[in-house]
Design a protein around this motif. Structure first.
Motif, short mmCIF file in Angstrom:
data_model
loop_
_atom_site.label_atom_id
_atom_site.label_comp_id
_atom_site.label_asym_id
_atom_site.label_seq_id
_atom_site.Cartn_x
_atom_site.Cartn_y
_atom_site.Cartn_z
N ILE A 33 -13.95 -22.52 -157.61
CA ILE A 33 -13.42 -22.13 -158.92
C ILE A 33 -12.67 -23.29 -159.56
O ILE A 33 -12.81 -23.55 -160.76
CB ILE A 33 -12.54 -20.87 -158.80
N ALA A 34 -11.89 -24.01 -158.78
CA ALA A 34 -11.13 -25.15 -159.31
C ALA A 34 -12.07 -26.25 -159.81
O ALA A 34 -11.83 -26.84 -160.87
CB ALA A 34 -10.18 -25.70 -158.25
N VAL A 35 -13.14 -26.52 -159.09
CA VAL A 35 -14.10 -27.55 -159.52
C VAL A 35 -14.79 -27.12 -160.81
O VAL A 35 -14.95 -27.93 -161.73
CB VAL A 35 -15.12 -27.84 -158.40
N VAL A 36 -15.20 -25.86 -160.89
CA VAL A 36 -15.86 -25.35 -162.10
C VAL A 36 -14.90 -25.44 -163.29
O VAL A 36 -15.29 -25.90 -164.38
CB VAL A 36 -16.38 -23.92 -161.89
N LEU A 37 -13.66 -25.01 -163.11
CA LEU A 37 -12.69 -25.07 -164.21
C LEU A 37 -12.38 -26.52 -164.60
O LEU A 37 -12.18 -26.81 -165.78
CB LEU A 37 -11.42 -24.33 -163.84
N GLN A 47 -7.53 -29.86 -169.68
CA GLN A 47 -7.50 -29.32 -168.32
C GLN A 47 -6.60 -28.09 -168.22
O GLN A 47 -6.22 -27.69 -167.12
CB GLN A 47 -7.04 -30.40 -167.35
N ILE A 48 -6.29 -27.50 -169.33
CA ILE A 48 -5.39 -26.34 -169.34
C ILE A 48 -5.91 -25.19 -168.48
O ILE A 48 -5.14 -24.64 -167.68
CB ILE A 48 -5.07 -25.89 -170.78
N PRO A 49 -7.20 -24.79 -168.56
CA PRO A 49 -7.66 -23.69 -167.70
C PRO A 49 -7.51 -24.01 -166.21
O PRO A 49 -7.13 -23.15 -165.42
CB PRO A 49 -9.13 -23.53 -168.07
N TYR A 50 -7.76 -25.25 -165.84
CA TYR A 50 -7.63 -25.67 -164.46
C TYR A 50 -6.19 -25.55 -163.98
O TYR A 50 -5.91 -25.00 -162.92
CB TYR A 50 -8.13 -27.11 -164.33
N TYR A 51 -5.25 -26.05 -164.78
CA TYR A 51 -3.84 -26.00 -164.40
C TYR A 51 -3.31 -24.57 -164.38
O TYR A 51 -2.50 -24.22 -163.51
CB TYR A 51 -2.99 -26.89 -165.30
N LEU A 52 -3.75 -23.74 -165.30
CA LEU A 52 -3.35 -22.33 -165.29
C LEU A 52 -3.83 -21.64 -164.02
O LEU A 52 -3.12 -20.85 -163.42
CB LEU A 52 -3.88 -21.61 -166.54
N TYR A 53 -5.06 -21.96 -163.61
CA TYR A 53 -5.60 -21.38 -162.38
C TYR A 53 -4.80 -21.84 -161.17
O TYR A 53 -4.48 -21.03 -160.29
CB TYR A 53 -7.08 -21.75 -162.21
N LEU A 54 -4.47 -23.12 -161.11
CA LEU A 54 -3.68 -23.63 -159.99
C LEU A 54 -2.32 -22.94 -159.90
O LEU A 54 -1.87 -22.57 -158.80
CB LEU A 54 -3.48 -25.13 -160.10
N VAL A 55 -1.67 -22.75 -161.03
CA VAL A 55 -0.37 -22.08 -161.04
C VAL A 55 -0.52 -20.62 -160.63
O VAL A 55 0.28 -20.09 -159.86
CB VAL A 55 0.30 -22.22 -162.42
N ALA A 56 -1.57 -19.96 -161.11
CA ALA A 56 -1.77 -18.54 -160.82
C ALA A 56 -2.08 -18.29 -159.34
O ALA A 56 -1.75 -17.24 -158.81
CB ALA A 56 -2.90 -17.98 -161.69
N THR A 57 -2.72 -19.24 -158.68
CA THR A 57 -3.10 -19.04 -157.27
C THR A 57 -2.17 -19.74 -156.29
O THR A 57 -2.43 -19.73 -155.09
CB THR A 57 -4.54 -19.51 -157.03
#
Length: 117
Positions: A33-37, A47-57
């Motif tokens: 998921i991180a690579v896709v984002l 890279q906002i979606p990627y960073y949001l995902y990292l914070v959320a997980t």
């Protein structure tokens, strides 16, 4: 995918034990998921979606890591060994990849013997 969702449902559960399969399947899906984002972010120049995902997980990732260490009979505080340059991360990977204790320990019963959720 069920292993990934099970970890997210137990969002901040730092107690108990996690099997190797639970931890590594979560890590696999997390990386995919991180690579896709990250690729999507590169395509749209942010890279906002990627960073949001990292914070959320972040919290579920730490929780499953601590539960995995509990399964090997170690305290969750062993996570901090990863901050030792060069060898700390390798030692942590060895701990995470090692077989869990077959007997009940101070963190709970063997999750391999527990019925499937």
């Amino acid at each position: 995918m069920n292993w990934y969702l099970a970890v997210l449902k137990n969002y901040a559960g730092f107690s108990g034990r996690a099997r190797r399969k639970e931890y590594w399947m979560f890590a696999l899906f997390n990386i995919i998921i991180a690579v896709v984002l990250s690729a999507i972010g590169a395509a749209i120049s942010t890279q906002i979606p990627y960073y949001l995902y990292l914070v959320a997980t972040l919290v579920p990732s730490l929780a499953v890591l601590v539960r995995r260490l509990h399964d090997t009979g170690r305290s969750g505080w062993w996570f901090f060994i990863s901050f030792i340059p060069l060898v700390g991360f390798i030692i942590l990977i060895v701990f995470l990849a090692s077989e869990g204790k077959p007997e009940t320990n101070q963190h709970g019963a063997n999750p391999k013997l527990a019925p499937a959720v």
